[in-house]
Enzyme design. Structure first.
Site, PDB file in Angstrom:
ATOM      1  CG  LEU A  11       9.768  33.264 -10.592  1.00 54.55           C
ATOM      2  CD1 LEU A  11      11.008  32.824 -11.352  1.00 54.55           C
ATOM      3  CD2 LEU A  11       8.648  33.619 -11.562  1.00 54.55           C
ATOM      4  N   GLY A  12       6.958  31.619  -6.844  1.00 52.40           N
ATOM      5  CA  GLY A  12       6.392  30.570  -6.017  1.00 52.40           C
ATOM      6  C   GLY A  12       5.038  30.139  -6.558  1.00 52.40           C
ATOM      7  CB  SER A  13       2.057  28.780  -4.848  1.00 56.85           C
ATOM      8  OG  SER A  13       0.762  28.367  -5.210  1.00 56.85           O
ATOM      9  CD  GLU A 140     -10.188  42.498  -5.761  1.00 60.36           C
ATOM     10  OE1 GLU A 140     -10.489  42.055  -4.634  1.00 60.36           O
ATOM     11  OE2 GLU A 140     -10.717  43.499  -6.268  1.00 60.36           O
ATOM     12  CB  VAL A 143      -8.106  41.480   0.694  1.00 53.32           C
ATOM     13  CG1 VAL A 143      -9.247  41.074   1.625  1.00 53.32           C
ATOM     14  CG2 VAL A 143      -7.213  42.497   1.371  1.00 53.32           C
ATOM     15  N   GLY A 145      -7.975  36.378  -1.937  1.00 46.48           N
ATOM     16  CA  GLY A 145      -7.684  35.609  -3.139  1.00 46.48           C
ATOM     17  C   GLY A 145      -8.529  35.973  -4.343  1.00 46.48           C
ATOM     18  CE  LYS A 216      -5.369  37.459   3.802  1.00 41.36           C
ATOM     19  NZ  LYS A 216      -5.848  36.061   3.853  1.00 41.36           N
ATOM     20  N   GLY A 310      -4.668  30.245  -3.096  1.00 44.59           N
ATOM     21  CA  GLY A 310      -4.396  29.275  -4.143  1.00 44.59           C
ATOM     22  C   GLY A 310      -3.670  29.910  -5.306  1.00 44.59           C
TER      23      GLY A 310
END
Length: 332
Positions: A11-13, A140, A143, A145, A216, A310
Site C-alpha cells: 500500500l505504498g506509492s 509488465e 520493467v 513502469g 530489469k 511513478g
C-alpha cells in the site's frame, strides 16, 4: 459479468495508484482484501473494501488493518481471484513477495506483480507453478513502469528474433546525468536534487551502481528472450564516478553519456554501464524517462519511450495485465 476480486499486497506509492485506477467500475475489478507489511484487512463475504478508508486508517495509525490478517494469511485463506503484489523489492531473496506469489499460484489464483525480486530470482519456477495450476502470471510493471516493453515484445513483435536490446532503464540515473549535463552540476549536487524531488531512494546505491537496471535486464532476458541468467551474470558499472567535465567533453562532439543496459542474446552478454552516445540517438531521453531500443530480425530497430516509474504510471502497467487476464480467463 461479475467483477473479478483483487487481493492487494503493498500500500505504498504503487499500491495507491492501483487502488485509484481500480476505483473505476468500468474496468470490472473490486478490491476485497489488502495488506501492508504490518497488517491486513479483508472485506466481509459479498462486499468490497472502501480503499479511501483503508488508506486513511494507514495514514492515521501506520497500519491498514489489524494483525489478525497478515499478508501471508490473506494469500492463503482469503477469497480472491487475482493477487496484485506491489510491495517493495528485495533483490537478494525476493521475500516475502516470492513466497506469497508462489502460495497464490498454488491455490490456482492469478498473479499480477510489479515486484522485480521474485521475477528476477525465480521466474522459471513461478512460471511452471502457474502453468501447473492453470493460473496467470503477469509482470509488465517490473520493467520500465508504464512502458509496454514486454507486451510489445510478446505481442507486437511476436515472431521476431531479437538480435540485441539496449535501454535506459533507471530514471534516477537518467535524471542525475541530465541535470549534470544541463546545469554543470556535480554528481553529488544532482543526486541531492534527485533526492529532494523524490526521484532517488533514501539509499540510492542500487540505482546509481547499476543494480536496479541489471535486475530489469535479467527479467527481460529470462522472460522475453528465453535465457537463464542471474544478477551476477550482468556486468555492472554505475554512474557514481561520473563528472560534469566528462559530460562537457562529450557535448563538444555532439555526444552525451547515459547509463545503458544491454543484452546480446547470442553472445549471452548482459551489461549495464555509462556509454557515450550521440545526442540524436533515440535513447537520449531527459529527466526520469525510460527508453528501450529492440533490434529485431524482421522489424528492424524499434524504440519504446515513456515514464519508467511513478504511482499511476506503474498502475497503468498493472491494469494492462489485469485486463489481459480478465480477457484470457473470462472471469473464471
Amino acid at each position: 459479468m461479475t467483477p473479478m476480486r483483487i487481493a492487494l499486497l503493498g500500500l505504498g506509492s504503487v499500491g495507491k495508484g492501483v487502488a485509484k485506477v481500480l476505483a473505476n467500475p468500468e474496468y470490472g475489478f473490486v478490491i476485497t482484501a489488502a495488506a501492508d507489511s504490518k497488517s491486513g484487512v479483508v472485506a466481509p463475504a459479498g462486499t468490497t473494501l472502501d480503499m479511501c478508508e483503508v488508506f486513511a486508517r494507514k495514514n492515521a495509525t501506520g497500519r491498514c488493518g489489524d494483525s489478525a490478517w497478515s499478508a501471508e494469511r490473506i494469500v492463503r485463506e482469503a477469497e480472491y481471484d487475482i493477487l496484485v503484489e506491489v510491495s517493495p523489492t528485495n533483490a537478494q531473496t525476493g521475500e516475502p513477495a516470492l513466497s506469497n506469489i508462489r502460495a497464490a499460484l498454488m491455490r490456482g489464483k492469478h498473479v499480477v506483480t510489479s515486484n522485480k525480486g521474485p521475477i528476477s530470482i525465480a521466474y522459471p519456477e513461478l512460471s511452471a507453478t502457474a502453468k501447473e495450476h492453470n493460473a496467470g502470471l503477469m509482470f509488465e510493471g517490473t520493467v520500465a513502469g508504464a512502458v509496454p516493453i514486454m507486451n510489445g515484445l510478446r505481442c507486437g513483435l511476436a515472431g521476431n528474433r531479437v538480435n540485441a536490446l539496449f535501454g535506459v532503464l533507471n530514471g534516477t540515473c537518467n535524471y542525475i546525468l541530465t541535470r549534470m549535463e544541463e546545469e554543470g552540476l556535480t554528481y553529488q549536487q544532482a543526486l541531492a536534487e534527485a533526492s529532494d524531488l523524490g526521484y532517488a531512494e533514501a539509499d540510492p546505491s542500487a540505482d546509481v551502481n547499476g543494480t536496479d537496471a541489471a535486475i530489469k535486464l535479467v527479467i527481460l532476458a529470462n522472460t522475453m528472450l528465453g535465457m537463464n541468467v542471474k544478477l551476477d551474470d550482468v556486468i555492472r558499472v554505475g554512474i557514481d564516478g561520473m563528472t560534469a567535465d566528462a559530460l562537457m567533453m562529450a557535448a563538444k562532439t555532439g555526444h552525451t553519456i547515459r547509463l545503458i543496459a544491454s543484452i546480446h542474446p547470442e553472445k549471452r552478454l548482459l551489461e549495464v554501464s555509462p556509454r557515450l552516445i550521440h545526442k540524436e540517438h533515440p535513447l537520449v531521453v531527459d529527466g526520469t524517462l525510460n527508453a528501450v531500443t529492440v533490434d529485431t530480425e524482421l522489424a528492424g530497430p524499434i524504440t519504446f519511450i515513456g515514464r519508467g516509474a511513478g504511482s499511476v504510471e506503474t498502475a497503468s502497467a498493472v491494469l494492462a495485465d489485469l485486463l489481459a487476464l480478465k480477457e484470457r480467463y473470462d472471469g473464471k
